[in-house]
Each structure stands twice: as C-alpha cells, then as structure tokens.
Design a protein around this motif. Structure first.
Motif, PDB file in Angstrom:
ATOM      1  N   TRP A 128      20.845  45.548  35.476  1.00  0.00           N
ATOM      2  CA  TRP A 128      21.837  44.462  35.454  1.00  0.00           C
ATOM      3  C   TRP A 128      23.209  45.018  35.795  1.00  0.00           C
ATOM      4  O   TRP A 128      23.909  44.500  36.677  1.00  0.00           O
ATOM      5  CB  TRP A 128      21.846  43.793  34.079  1.00  0.00           C
ATOM      6  N   ASN A 129      23.627  46.098  35.137  1.00  0.00           N
ATOM      7  CA  ASN A 129      24.936  46.701  35.403  1.00  0.00           C
ATOM      8  C   ASN A 129      25.001  47.341  36.786  1.00  0.00           C
ATOM      9  O   ASN A 129      26.007  47.220  37.497  1.00  0.00           O
ATOM     10  CB  ASN A 129      25.254  47.752  34.339  1.00  0.00           C
ATOM     11  N   PHE A 130      23.928  48.039  37.175  1.00  0.00           N
ATOM     12  CA  PHE A 130      23.922  48.742  38.460  1.00  0.00           C
ATOM     13  C   PHE A 130      24.029  47.753  39.618  1.00  0.00           C
ATOM     14  O   PHE A 130      24.845  47.930  40.532  1.00  0.00           O
ATOM     15  CB  PHE A 130      22.657  49.581  38.584  1.00  0.00           C
ATOM     16  N   PHE A 131      23.212  46.715  39.611  1.00  0.00           N
ATOM     17  CA  PHE A 131      23.269  45.741  40.698  1.00  0.00           C
ATOM     18  C   PHE A 131      24.546  44.917  40.635  1.00  0.00           C
ATOM     19  O   PHE A 131      25.103  44.519  41.665  1.00  0.00           O
ATOM     20  CB  PHE A 131      22.034  44.836  40.650  1.00  0.00           C
ATOM     21  N   GLN A 132      25.033  44.677  39.439  1.00  0.00           N
ATOM     22  CA  GLN A 132      26.277  43.932  39.281  1.00  0.00           C
ATOM     23  C   GLN A 132      27.446  44.670  39.930  1.00  0.00           C
ATOM     24  O   GLN A 132      28.202  44.063  40.697  1.00  0.00           O
ATOM     25  CB  GLN A 132      26.555  43.718  37.790  1.00  0.00           C
ATOM     26  N   GLY A 133      27.600  45.947  39.615  1.00  0.00           N
ATOM     27  CA  GLY A 133      28.765  46.683  40.085  1.00  0.00           C
ATOM     28  C   GLY A 133      28.523  47.509  41.325  1.00  0.00           C
ATOM     29  O   GLY A 133      29.208  47.359  42.348  1.00  0.00           O
ATOM     30  N   THR A 134      27.523  48.395  41.294  1.00  0.00           N
ATOM     31  CA  THR A 134      27.339  49.371  42.361  1.00  0.00           C
ATOM     32  C   THR A 134      26.661  48.780  43.588  1.00  0.00           C
ATOM     33  O   THR A 134      26.837  49.288  44.693  1.00  0.00           O
ATOM     34  CB  THR A 134      26.529  50.575  41.835  1.00  0.00           C
ATOM     35  N   VAL A 135      25.892  47.719  43.421  1.00  0.00           N
ATOM     36  CA  VAL A 135      25.257  47.082  44.577  1.00  0.00           C
ATOM     37  C   VAL A 135      26.102  45.927  45.098  1.00  0.00           C
ATOM     38  O   VAL A 135      26.472  45.894  46.276  1.00  0.00           O
ATOM     39  CB  VAL A 135      23.833  46.597  44.227  1.00  0.00           C
ATOM     40  N   TYR A 136      26.444  44.971  44.228  1.00  0.00           N
ATOM     41  CA  TYR A 136      27.079  43.733  44.693  1.00  0.00           C
ATOM     42  C   TYR A 136      28.590  43.675  44.497  1.00  0.00           C
ATOM     43  O   TYR A 136      29.219  42.689  44.898  1.00  0.00           O
ATOM     44  CB  TYR A 136      26.422  42.531  44.010  1.00  0.00           C
TER      45      TYR A 136
END
Length: 335
Positions: free
Chosen positions: A254-262
């Motif tokens: 959730w955090n990774f895709f929230q910040g580092t991906v999107y």
C-alpha cells in the motif's frame, strides 16, 4: 498489605508481572533502545561515515553512496529498536515465544504474505486509476527522482525495502505485540469474553496508531480518522489468522505503490522518487490532498474494500471467520 501489593504487581498463576506494568516496562525498554540507536547514529552520522565506506568502495565515496549508507543505518536502527524491544519484552516480561506475535513462518504464512502484497498493490492501483479517470491526476513525468545525479532504479528498489521494513516493525508493535497483550489482559474481567477482548484491543490499538500519525506533515482530523480505519483493516488480517503475514504485505505494498510507484504523498511525506510523478487536483475531502489517499473518501473506500477482501480470503482459506484463540490463550515459556 504486602500480599495485596504483590497481587497488584504479580500474576501468581502465570508467574509474571501483570499487564499494565509489563507494558510500562516495554515502553521504557523501547525508549532505552531508541536512545542507544540515536547515540550510535550520532557517532556514524556525517563525515565520520566516510572512512568506513572507504573500506568497501574504491576511492572517495560519492554523495549517493553516503546517502544510501545513512538510509540503511536509519532503517536498520528502526528495526533494531522496534523488533528488539518486542523480542526482549516478550521473552523476559511476557514469557511468550516471539513466533506467537505473528511469525509462525510455515507455508500458509508465506501464502498469506503473498495475498497481502498483492492486495496492497491492487487497492492503490485502483485509487490511482479512479482519480486519473476522474481527471484529478495529471502525469507530469515518468521515472522521477528528486536528485538528478542519483540513479533511479536503485532508489526505486530501496523504496520497497524501506516500506517493507516499516510494514514489519509497525505491524509487529501495533498489531502483534499490543493487540496480543491487550486482548489477553481484557479477558481478566469476568464480563469481557474472548471475542469482546480482541475487539476492544483492536479498537484501542487502532486509535493509538491514528494518534501516532497525527503529528505527520499535512495531518488533519480526516487523515487521523482514515489512518484509524486503515489500522482496523490491518488488524483484521492479524486477529483472524493469528499471523502478521497479511498485514505486513498489505502495509508494505500500500505504501510502496502509493508513494514510490504512483507518486502520492505517504502519510504526508514524500521520499523523492517515484515511477510516476503527478500533479493532483480535485477536492481534498475526496482525494486526501497533501496527506495522501488515506485522508480522502477514495482512499477510505479502498480501505473498506481491503477489509472485505481480507475477510473473504480468510473464509476461503479456513472455511470460517473468527478471532484466532491464540491471541488470548498464550503458550507461555517455561521458566
């Protein structure tokens, strides 16, 4: 008088200190380890780290190497403090096995971890797609990194490592340690059955989790409420299975895709690297604005879907949905 005082402090049946004092001692241990870690970082921080790096890199280490080493030291210190405090308190105060805080690493544990990792990725992708279709997101560039002299992919990968570490130690502390101890403790009251004890522990720890994020940049009352609801969803994976696999996976991606991906803010912060750099518009009440999706209705909707899918997954895997009994009936270590 002495007998009565001892009864307040000591549980003779379990042969250990009673819950309120155990939690107080754990907090003291957490602070002590935090001070030790801070002191160690103070010694290694700054230019004093360069001679150490020179042992592993040819020539003078560059800015990217120094920043990477600092980040590694910081994340390692956080793991040391959080995991170390729970291990020591669990072993010597609670008389519990560390695995009973959600780490019985069997085949089912890893399958549930995979589900949690996939769930977090799908939910945040849904948030991004919804806002993009609504016209609230403009893609500014791809492969964004704040410092042009840094390589993108190593820092992109480091983003996942960082959020995985955060998922491990925050879930261990807030779900594995606190829910387990509080749920067991509330069963001491005659009018509180096991189901109610786990429910009360979940609500209390979720509220504490929300308050712990209330000091983040751009935090609002809405963001705090959203974080509380997210904590309930994370807790569901733990209390229904007795394991931290689902919440660790969900929390990390959730955090990774929230910040580092999107490229969304992650609880009000930005780590300076993202696969997609965006400009966001739309009403903050819906999108979450500068805090991130958890503070908006879209993010809260995704959290609710995550809770429903977690319950369905557990039902499909085990044919039942109930609180895991190990939360309130610990297997205590022998003295």
């Amino acid at each position: 008088m002495l007998t009565r005082t001892k009864a307040v402090l000591w549980n003779e049946g379990a042969r250990r200190i009673r819950l309120p004092w155990r939690l107080g001692l754990w907090l003291a241990l957490l602070v002590l380890l935090g001070l030790l870690a801070t002191a160690a970082l103070g010694v290694l921080w700054g230019r004093s780290i360069e001679p150490l790096l020179a042992l592993f890199t040819p020539g003078r280490p560059g800015d990217q190497t120094i920043v990477a080493a600092r980040n590694l030291l910081f994340v390692s210190s956080q793991l040391f403090v959080m995991v170390g405090s729970v291990y020591l308190a669990g072993r010597f105060l609670d008389r519990r096995w560390f695995r009973d805080f959600g780490f019985r690493l069997d085949r089912n544990w890893w399958i549930d971890l995979g589900f949690g990792l996939g769930l977090g990725a799908v939910l945040m992708t849904g948030v991004f797609a919804f806002e993009l279709l609504a016209g609230w997101i403009t893609v500014r560039e791809l492969f964004f990194i704040a410092r042009a002299d840094f390589a993108f992919w190593p820092w992109f990968g480091w983003g996942f490592v960082t959020f995985l570490a955060v998922g491990v130690y925050e879930e261990l502390v807030f779900r594995g340690y606190l829910i387990t101890n509080l749920a067991e403790g509330f069963t001491w009251f005659d009018r509180v059955d096991r189901t109610a004890a786990v429910g009360i522990a979940t609500v209390l720890t979720s509220a504490v989790f929300g308050v712990a994020h209330a000091g983040n940049p751009n935090a609002t009352l809405a963001s705090t409420l959203g974080i509380v609801l997210a904590a309930v969803t994370l807790a569901a994976g733990y209390v229904l299975t007795g394991e931290l696999a689902i919440p660790i996976g969900l929390h990390a991606t959730w955090n990774f895709f929230q910040g580092t991906v999107y490229g969304f803010p992650v609880s009000g912060t930005n780590n300076g690297v993202s696969l997609v750099a965006i400009e966001q518009s739309g009403p903050s009440l819906v999108t979450g604005g500068a805090f991130g999706p958890e503070a908006g209705l879209v993010g809260i909707g995704a959290i609710g879907i995550g809770l429903a899918l977690t319950v369905l997954w557990v039902r499909w895997r085990t044919d039942e949905v109930r609180f895991d009994p190990s939360l309130v009936t610990p297997e205590l270590r022998h003295r």
